[in-house]
Design a protein around this motif. Sequence first.
Motif, PDB file in Angstrom:
ATOM      1  N   TYR A 137      34.035  48.981  40.613  1.00  0.00           N
ATOM      2  CA  TYR A 137      34.070  47.523  40.635  1.00  0.00           C
ATOM      3  C   TYR A 137      34.030  46.918  39.233  1.00  0.00           C
ATOM      4  O   TYR A 137      34.286  45.732  39.068  1.00  0.00           O
ATOM      5  CB  TYR A 137      32.917  46.965  41.460  1.00  0.00           C
ATOM      6  CG  TYR A 137      32.985  47.261  42.945  1.00  0.00           C
ATOM      7  CD1 TYR A 137      34.148  47.695  43.566  1.00  0.00           C
ATOM      8  CD2 TYR A 137      31.860  47.099  43.729  1.00  0.00           C
ATOM      9  CE1 TYR A 137      34.184  47.963  44.918  1.00  0.00           C
ATOM     10  CE2 TYR A 137      31.884  47.356  45.098  1.00  0.00           C
ATOM     11  CZ  TYR A 137      33.048  47.793  45.682  1.00  0.00           C
ATOM     12  OH  TYR A 137      33.066  48.048  47.023  1.00  0.00           O
ATOM     13  N   GLN A 138      33.725  47.700  38.210  1.00  0.00           N
ATOM     14  CA  GLN A 138      33.727  47.202  36.844  1.00  0.00           C
ATOM     15  C   GLN A 138      35.151  46.911  36.374  1.00  0.00           C
ATOM     16  O   GLN A 138      35.360  46.137  35.452  1.00  0.00           O
ATOM     17  CB  GLN A 138      33.048  48.207  35.897  1.00  0.00           C
ATOM     18  CG  GLN A 138      31.612  48.516  36.243  1.00  0.00           C
ATOM     19  CD  GLN A 138      30.757  47.273  36.380  1.00  0.00           C
ATOM     20  OE1 GLN A 138      30.705  46.448  35.487  1.00  0.00           O
ATOM     21  NE2 GLN A 138      30.094  47.146  37.524  1.00  0.00           N
ATOM     22  N   GLY A 139      36.117  47.542  37.004  1.00  0.00           N
ATOM     23  CA  GLY A 139      37.525  47.322  36.677  1.00  0.00           C
ATOM     24  C   GLY A 139      38.211  46.613  37.836  1.00  0.00           C
ATOM     25  O   GLY A 139      37.599  45.844  38.571  1.00  0.00           O
ATOM     26  N   THR A 140      39.498  46.900  37.984  1.00  0.00           N
ATOM     27  CA  THR A 140      40.267  46.342  39.101  1.00  0.00           C
ATOM     28  C   THR A 140      40.131  47.266  40.295  1.00  0.00           C
ATOM     29  O   THR A 140      40.322  48.481  40.173  1.00  0.00           O
ATOM     30  CB  THR A 140      41.760  46.208  38.726  1.00  0.00           C
ATOM     31  OG1 THR A 140      41.863  45.377  37.579  1.00  0.00           O
ATOM     32  CG2 THR A 140      42.566  45.633  39.868  1.00  0.00           C
ATOM     33  N   TRP A 141      39.774  46.701  41.415  1.00  0.00           N
ATOM     34  CA  TRP A 141      39.641  47.461  42.663  1.00  0.00           C
ATOM     35  C   TRP A 141      39.965  46.495  43.781  1.00  0.00           C
ATOM     36  O   TRP A 141      39.186  45.600  44.092  1.00  0.00           O
ATOM     37  CB  TRP A 141      38.222  48.008  42.803  1.00  0.00           C
ATOM     38  CG  TRP A 141      37.981  48.796  44.054  1.00  0.00           C
ATOM     39  CD1 TRP A 141      37.423  48.359  45.214  1.00  0.00           C
ATOM     40  CD2 TRP A 141      38.299  50.168  44.272  1.00  0.00           C
ATOM     41  NE1 TRP A 141      37.375  49.360  46.138  1.00  0.00           N
ATOM     42  CE2 TRP A 141      37.901  50.491  45.581  1.00  0.00           C
ATOM     43  CE3 TRP A 141      38.883  51.160  43.486  1.00  0.00           C
ATOM     44  CZ2 TRP A 141      38.057  51.760  46.134  1.00  0.00           C
ATOM     45  CZ3 TRP A 141      39.040  52.418  44.038  1.00  0.00           C
ATOM     46  CH2 TRP A 141      38.633  52.715  45.330  1.00  0.00           C
TER      47      TRP A 141
END
Length: 166
Positions: free
Chosen positions: A95-99
């Motif tokens: 979730y820290q990136g694109t998901w």
Amino acid sequence: MSDETSRTINWHRHVAFAVTASAMLAAASFAPAPAARGSEDEVRAIFEQFVTAQNAHDVKAVEALLLPSSDFLWITRGTPVWGREAALQRFTALYQGTWHLDPETAGLRIVMLSEGAAQIYIPITFAIGAAGQPAQQTKFLMNQVMVRTPVGWRVSSILPIPAPAP
């Protein structure tokens, strides 16, 4: 018409009747009972909640939908993640990136395995990317098993299979 021909025709009629009756009984045994259709609706609702929670990056909502067990299984990138806590840690990192999940709802299939277990199949496109990196879109054939618990249906396993290239 000879007696032998008449007996042969009657025998064929009896066989045809028996085969037709057997096929009808078999088809009826596979038709979901009203309770199963209700369960399918419940399973569909939990899957929709799961997608919404994933796209919102809402770890608490995802946690509430996963089976609270060390037997929970998620296969990700060919690696098994066992247990709800381990899965939540992995989701938190992702979730820290694109998901983002984009299910093809027209392809959703729910198979009731029993009164307390269901198999979900749905083609789904994931947009996945590390923080600050462009997201890659990958299509998967998502498979999930859900089980009925005293507090409702919960995701017991997540088994995404990469879809073949078109």
